[in-house]
Design a protein around this motif. Structure first.
Motif, PDB file in Angstrom:
ATOM      1  N   ALA A  13       7.348 -38.364 -30.800  1.00  0.00           N
ATOM      2  CA  ALA A  13       8.565 -37.796 -30.248  1.00  0.00           C
ATOM      3  C   ALA A  13       8.943 -36.462 -30.863  1.00  0.00           C
ATOM      4  O   ALA A  13       9.374 -35.542 -30.173  1.00  0.00           O
ATOM      5  N   ASP A  14       8.780 -36.335 -32.185  1.00  0.00           N
ATOM      6  CA  ASP A  14       9.282 -35.118 -32.816  1.00  0.00           C
ATOM      7  C   ASP A  14       8.293 -33.964 -32.734  1.00  0.00           C
ATOM      8  O   ASP A  14       8.653 -32.819 -32.992  1.00  0.00           O
ATOM      9  N   GLY A  15       7.027 -34.251 -32.390  1.00  0.00           N
ATOM     10  CA  GLY A  15       6.056 -33.175 -32.244  1.00  0.00           C
ATOM     11  C   GLY A  15       5.808 -32.424 -33.520  1.00  0.00           C
ATOM     12  O   GLY A  15       5.265 -31.321 -33.507  1.00  0.00           O
ATOM     13  N   GLY A  16       6.242 -32.987 -34.663  1.00  0.00           N
ATOM     14  CA  GLY A  16       6.007 -32.305 -35.933  1.00  0.00           C
ATOM     15  C   GLY A  16       6.936 -31.135 -36.168  1.00  0.00           C
ATOM     16  O   GLY A  16       6.617 -30.221 -36.900  1.00  0.00           O
ATOM     17  N   ALA A  17       8.124 -31.137 -35.492  1.00  0.00           N
ATOM     18  CA  ALA A  17       9.019 -29.988 -35.539  1.00  0.00           C
ATOM     19  C   ALA A  17       9.418 -29.627 -36.960  1.00  0.00           C
ATOM     20  O   ALA A  17       9.581 -28.459 -37.276  1.00  0.00           O
ATOM     21  N   ALA A  18       9.606 -30.636 -37.819  1.00  0.00           N
ATOM     22  CA  ALA A  18      10.048 -30.365 -39.180  1.00  0.00           C
ATOM     23  C   ALA A  18       8.891 -30.486 -40.161  1.00  0.00           C
ATOM     24  O   ALA A  18       9.097 -30.695 -41.342  1.00  0.00           O
ATOM     25  N   ALA A  19       7.683 -30.340 -39.667  1.00  0.00           N
ATOM     26  CA  ALA A  19       6.512 -30.615 -40.490  1.00  0.00           C
ATOM     27  C   ALA A  19       6.310 -29.574 -41.576  1.00  0.00           C
ATOM     28  O   ALA A  19       6.524 -28.380 -41.371  1.00  0.00           O
ATOM     29  N   VAL A  20       5.882 -30.047 -42.734  1.00  0.00           N
ATOM     30  CA  VAL A  20       5.393 -29.167 -43.789  1.00  0.00           C
ATOM     31  C   VAL A  20       3.947 -28.779 -43.480  1.00  0.00           C
ATOM     32  O   VAL A  20       3.533 -27.634 -43.690  1.00  0.00           O
ATOM     33  N   VAL A  21       3.190 -29.745 -42.970  1.00  0.00           N
ATOM     34  CA  VAL A  21       1.805 -29.526 -42.545  1.00  0.00           C
ATOM     35  C   VAL A  21       1.650 -30.100 -41.147  1.00  0.00           C
ATOM     36  O   VAL A  21       2.117 -31.207 -40.869  1.00  0.00           O
ATOM     37  N   LEU A  22       1.002 -29.347 -40.248  1.00  0.00           N
ATOM     38  CA  LEU A  22       0.748 -29.809 -38.892  1.00  0.00           C
ATOM     39  C   LEU A  22      -0.658 -29.375 -38.478  1.00  0.00           C
ATOM     40  O   LEU A  22      -0.916 -28.181 -38.300  1.00  0.00           O
ATOM     41  N   LEU A  23      -1.553 -30.335 -38.384  1.00  0.00           N
ATOM     42  CA  LEU A  23      -2.936 -30.073 -37.968  1.00  0.00           C
ATOM     43  C   LEU A  23      -3.166 -30.706 -36.610  1.00  0.00           C
ATOM     44  O   LEU A  23      -2.812 -31.874 -36.400  1.00  0.00           O
ATOM     45  N   ARG A  24      -3.794 -29.949 -35.699  1.00  0.00           N
ATOM     46  CA  ARG A  24      -4.095 -30.454 -34.381  1.00  0.00           C
ATOM     47  C   ARG A  24      -5.540 -30.119 -34.009  1.00  0.00           C
ATOM     48  O   ARG A  24      -5.920 -28.948 -33.952  1.00  0.00           O
ATOM     49  N   GLU A  25      -6.332 -31.181 -33.789  1.00  0.00           N
ATOM     50  CA  GLU A  25      -7.727 -31.051 -33.343  1.00  0.00           C
ATOM     51  C   GLU A  25      -8.512 -30.062 -34.219  1.00  0.00           C
ATOM     52  O   GLU A  25      -9.283 -29.242 -33.724  1.00  0.00           O
ATOM     53  N   VAL A  26      -8.321 -30.186 -35.512  1.00  0.00           N
ATOM     54  CA  VAL A  26      -8.935 -29.244 -36.452  1.00  0.00           C
ATOM     55  C   VAL A  26     -10.392 -29.617 -36.719  1.00  0.00           C
ATOM     56  O   VAL A  26     -10.716 -30.774 -37.003  1.00  0.00           O
ATOM     57  N   GLY A  27     -11.253 -28.619 -36.618  1.00  0.00           N
ATOM     58  CA  GLY A  27     -12.658 -28.795 -36.946  1.00  0.00           C
ATOM     59  C   GLY A  27     -13.143 -27.674 -37.843  1.00  0.00           C
ATOM     60  O   GLY A  27     -12.649 -26.550 -37.769  1.00  0.00           O
ATOM     61  N   VAL A  28     -14.071 -27.997 -38.707  1.00  0.00           N
ATOM     62  CA  VAL A  28     -14.696 -26.994 -39.581  1.00  0.00           C
ATOM     63  C   VAL A  28     -16.209 -27.200 -39.527  1.00  0.00           C
ATOM     64  O   VAL A  28     -16.686 -28.330 -39.712  1.00  0.00           O
ATOM     65  N   PRO A  47       8.635 -33.148 -44.887  1.00  0.00           N
ATOM     66  CA  PRO A  47       9.311 -32.963 -46.184  1.00  0.00           C
ATOM     67  C   PRO A  47       9.593 -34.291 -46.868  1.00  0.00           C
ATOM     68  O   PRO A  47      10.021 -35.259 -46.227  1.00  0.00           O
ATOM     69  N   GLY A  48       9.316 -34.341 -48.155  1.00  0.00           N
ATOM     70  CA  GLY A  48       9.600 -35.532 -48.941  1.00  0.00           C
ATOM     71  C   GLY A  48       8.546 -36.611 -48.868  1.00  0.00           C
ATOM     72  O   GLY A  48       8.658 -37.618 -49.575  1.00  0.00           O
ATOM     73  N   GLU A  49       7.512 -36.410 -48.060  1.00  0.00           N
ATOM     74  CA  GLU A  49       6.443 -37.403 -47.976  1.00  0.00           C
ATOM     75  C   GLU A  49       5.405 -37.166 -49.071  1.00  0.00           C
ATOM     76  O   GLU A  49       5.091 -36.020 -49.392  1.00  0.00           O
ATOM     77  N   HIS A  50       4.859 -38.256 -49.580  1.00  0.00           N
ATOM     78  CA  HIS A  50       3.822 -38.184 -50.607  1.00  0.00           C
ATOM     79  C   HIS A  50       2.587 -38.911 -50.089  1.00  0.00           C
ATOM     80  O   HIS A  50       2.635 -40.114 -49.807  1.00  0.00           O
ATOM     81  N   TRP A  51       1.507 -38.142 -49.944  1.00  0.00           N
ATOM     82  CA  TRP A  51       0.279 -38.645 -49.323  1.00  0.00           C
ATOM     83  C   TRP A  51      -0.849 -38.736 -50.334  1.00  0.00           C
ATOM     84  O   TRP A  51      -0.996 -37.877 -51.215  1.00  0.00           O
ATOM     85  N   ALA A  52      -1.662 -39.777 -50.172  1.00  0.00           N
ATOM     86  CA  ALA A  52      -2.941 -39.870 -50.869  1.00  0.00           C
ATOM     87  C   ALA A  52      -4.035 -39.532 -49.868  1.00  0.00           C
ATOM     88  O   ALA A  52      -3.998 -39.977 -48.722  1.00  0.00           O
TER      89      ALA A  52
END
Length: 284
Positions: A13-28, A47-52
């Motif tokens: 729903a939010d589409g990542g509007a408040a995202a600190v990081v937003l990756l979409r279909e990323v390839g390297v 914001p405020g999320e802690h990821w492993a």
């Protein structure tokens, strides 16, 4: 595509509007060999999320962290960090707003811990003394205290223990007051007491900075602070699972990620994992 955990209605729903990081279909891809390093990565960090960030060696963790740190660009897809899209922003300015800590950082051994933290203000290896006024110097002292190592202010970095160095480097990264802190194997080569001291320091950091987002690359669940509430599993460059830790760090998903049977336990917010035979094999 492999099944993914944590795809909530809120995320859609939010589409990542408040995202600190937003990756979409990323390839390297590696241009010299056309090897796929990362493939179709979708990921949102708020914001405020802690990821492993976990996965076997060669899964693509380092490459993914380099994208988040604006140290490289994707081959395909879009990467937005702190509201700026890579390819449309001066990455030199963007990097000043991202804290990045790795045990491979070059730090002169003869600099005192306080001076090492000061260099985070200018993003330099050596201190630029004319750029550090009294306010900046006081901030460096406060950050050392926040990380629990204020007594190291005058101690040469080279004689600090591994755990002390890790906390000094985190204090250095926080000098720019970043919204995103990237921790690349910060527990590397630490003994048990040093590991626990660093976990405690990171937990306190999360409590004192409710808007700070962190991403920690690690090989060991035992190194995760109770503050880590989300996890992403990478396998061969693709997202195997992502979302809340209770949904992602399961026996089945970790077994699929690492290619051998992994048992998992959680107690008082801390994790443990070990390799074992499937339960059925013990009945033979």
């Amino acid at each position: 595509m492999a099944a993914r955990a944590g795809e909530s209605a809120e995320h859609a729903a939010d589409g990542g509007a408040a995202a600190v990081v937003l990756l979409r279909e990323v390839g390297v891809r590696r241009y010299t060999t056309d090897q796929v390093i990362l493939d179709a990565i979708d990921w949102t960090v708020r914001p405020g999320e802690h990821w492993a960030l976990l996965g076997a060696n060669g899964a693509g963790k380092t490459t993914l962290l380099r994208l988040l740190g604006a140290l490289m660009h994707p081959t395909t897809g879009t990467v937005e960090v702190l509201g700026s899209r890579l390819g449309r922003v001066d990455v030199r300015e963007l990097r000043t707003r991202i804290g990045h800590v790795t045990s491979a950082q070059r730090v002169p051994d003869d600099l005192g811990a306080h001076t090492v933290v000061l260099t985070g203000h200018t993003g330099t290896v050596q201190p630029l003394w004319r750029r550090y006024d009294d306010e900046v110097r006081q901030r460096a002292h406060e950050l050392l205290a926040e990380l629990g190592v204020k007594e190291l202010a005058d101690r040469p970095y080279g004689v600090c223990s591994g755990g002390q160095r890790a906390r000094v480097l985190i204090a250095r990264a926080l000098m720019a007051d970043p919204a995103l802190l990237l921790l690349d194997e910060p527990f590397n080569a630490l003994d048990l007491p040093s590991r626990e001291d660093l976990i405690e320091a990171l937990h306190h950091l999360s409590e004192g900075r409710p808007r700070l987002a962190t991403v920690t690359v690690t090989h060991h669940l035992e190194e995760l602070s109770p503050a880590v509430g989300h996890a992403l599993l990478l396998r061969e460059g693709r997202v195997l699972a992502r979302g809340p830790v209770d949904e992602v760090l399961t026996e089945d998903r970790l077994t699929a990620c690492f290619g051998r049977h992994i048992a998992v336990a959680r107690r008082e917010g801390r994790w443990a994992a070990w390799s074992s035979r499937p339960r059925d094999s013990y009945r033979a």
